[in-house]
Write a protein that holds these residues in place. Structure first.
Motif, mmCIF file in Angstrom:
data_model
loop_
_atom_site.group_PDB
_atom_site.id
_atom_site.type_symbol
_atom_site.label_atom_id
_atom_site.label_comp_id
_atom_site.label_asym_id
_atom_site.label_seq_id
_atom_site.Cartn_x
_atom_site.Cartn_y
_atom_site.Cartn_z
ATOM 1 N N GLY A 99 7.976 -4.389 5.571
ATOM 2 C CA GLY A 99 8.168 -3.210 6.405
ATOM 3 C C GLY A 99 9.059 -2.138 5.821
ATOM 4 N N ILE A 100 9.694 -2.434 4.704
ATOM 5 C CA ILE A 100 10.518 -1.401 4.052
ATOM 6 C C ILE A 100 9.625 -0.231 3.663
ATOM 7 N N THR A 101 10.110 0.973 3.900
ATOM 8 C CA THR A 101 9.345 2.173 3.561
ATOM 9 C C THR A 101 10.143 3.060 2.616
ATOM 10 N N ASP A 102 9.415 3.890 1.892
ATOM 11 C CA ASP A 102 10.044 4.860 1.010
ATOM 12 C C ASP A 102 9.181 6.102 1.022
ATOM 13 N N TYR A 103 9.826 7.239 0.872
ATOM 14 C CA TYR A 103 9.132 8.511 0.968
ATOM 15 C C TYR A 103 9.558 9.449 -0.158
ATOM 16 N N ALA A 104 8.662 10.330 -0.514
ATOM 17 C CA ALA A 104 9.043 11.420 -1.394
ATOM 18 C C ALA A 104 10.039 12.309 -0.658
ATOM 19 N N ASP A 105 10.977 12.859 -1.398
ATOM 20 C CA ASP A 105 11.999 13.701 -0.771
ATOM 21 C C ASP A 105 11.378 14.847 0.030
ATOM 22 N N SER A 106 10.277 15.358 -0.443
ATOM 23 C CA SER A 106 9.660 16.527 0.190
ATOM 24 C C SER A 106 9.096 16.239 1.574
ATOM 25 N N VAL A 107 8.901 14.958 1.903
ATOM 26 C CA VAL A 107 8.294 14.628 3.199
ATOM 27 C C VAL A 107 9.217 13.818 4.097
ATOM 28 N N LYS A 108 10.379 13.455 3.599
ATOM 29 C CA LYS A 108 11.304 12.652 4.406
ATOM 30 C C LYS A 108 11.659 13.373 5.699
ATOM 31 N N GLY A 109 11.623 12.627 6.782
ATOM 32 C CA GLY A 109 11.912 13.193 8.089
ATOM 33 C C GLY A 109 10.723 13.837 8.761
ATOM 34 N N MET A 143 0.815 -1.197 0.000
ATOM 35 C CA MET A 143 0.000 0.000 0.000
ATOM 36 C C MET A 143 0.851 1.250 0.000
ATOM 37 N N GLY A 144 0.197 2.358 -0.289
ATOM 38 C CA GLY A 144 0.918 3.623 -0.279
ATOM 39 C C GLY A 144 -0.026 4.786 -0.093
ATOM 40 N N TRP A 145 0.570 5.924 0.216
ATOM 41 C CA TRP A 145 -0.153 7.186 0.319
ATOM 42 C C TRP A 145 0.276 8.095 -0.830
ATOM 43 N N PHE A 146 -0.702 8.762 -1.399
ATOM 44 C CA PHE A 146 -0.480 9.696 -2.491
ATOM 45 C C PHE A 146 -1.212 10.991 -2.187
ATOM 46 N N TYR A 200 -5.377 13.716 0.051
ATOM 47 C CA TYR A 200 -4.529 12.551 0.268
ATOM 48 C C TYR A 200 -5.318 11.276 0.026
ATOM 49 N N TYR A 201 -4.702 10.383 -0.721
ATOM 50 C CA TYR A 201 -5.328 9.123 -1.095
ATOM 51 C C TYR A 201 -4.470 7.951 -0.631
ATOM 52 N N CYS A 202 -5.118 6.882 -0.204
ATOM 53 C CA CYS A 202 -4.366 5.653 -0.035
ATOM 54 C C CYS A 202 -4.661 4.753 -1.225
ATOM 55 N N VAL A 229 3.630 9.837 -1.961
ATOM 56 C CA VAL A 229 4.101 10.440 -0.720
ATOM 57 C C VAL A 229 4.889 9.435 0.104
ATOM 58 N N ALA A 230 4.301 8.254 0.315
ATOM 59 C CA ALA A 230 4.949 7.240 1.143
ATOM 60 C C ALA A 230 4.416 5.877 0.760
ATOM 61 N N THR A 231 5.252 4.891 0.883
ATOM 62 C CA THR A 231 4.851 3.526 0.545
ATOM 63 C C THR A 231 5.501 2.559 1.519
ATOM 64 N N ILE A 232 4.867 1.412 1.706
ATOM 65 C CA ILE A 232 5.408 0.418 2.624
ATOM 66 C C ILE A 232 5.287 -0.955 1.995
#
Length: 126
Positions: free
Chosen positions: A55-65, A34-37, A93-95, A48-51
């Protein structure tokens, strides 16, 4: 029938925090990823973010941290904790969900997801 229902959107001031939730049904949560957009007016929808299932996650640079994606498998619910919100975070925001992902699969690309929620509005004022 797959159903994704987002909640938690609101209007907040810059620097504030929100937690979005996405309740999933009709999908095998244990084999899906799943992910958030988000989509701002006049702009394309962006990841925006995905998992991944492992459990590995990834984020858009604009929201990291600032943003954290996590899930509660027992509740079939995906979350997005958003801290230090900025006016540029204003968007709907959409999932999204994808069936039958390998354990380490994750993606921030809209084209990789077949199922979408109706969206929840986040407005950040300065």
């Amino acid at each position: 029938q797959v159903q994704l229902v987002e909640s938690g959107g609101a209007s907040v001031q810059s620097g504030g925090a929100l937690r979005l939730s996405c309740a999933a049904s009709g999908i095998a949560y244990g084999t899906s990823c799943m992910g958030w957009f988000r989509q701002a007016p006049g702009k394309e929808r962006e990841g925006v973010a995905t998992i991944a299932r492992n459990g590995i996650t990834d984020y858009a640079d604009s929201v990291k941290g600032r943003f954290t994606i996590y899930q509660d498998n027992a509740k079939n619910t995906l979350y997005l904790q958003m801290n230090s919100l900025e006016p540029e975070d204003t968007a709907t925001y959409y999932c999204a969900a994808r069936r039958y992902c390998s354990a380490d699969y994750y993606s921030l690309s809209t084209g990789d997801y077949a199922y979408w929620g109706q969206g929840t509005q986040v407005t950040v004022s300065s």
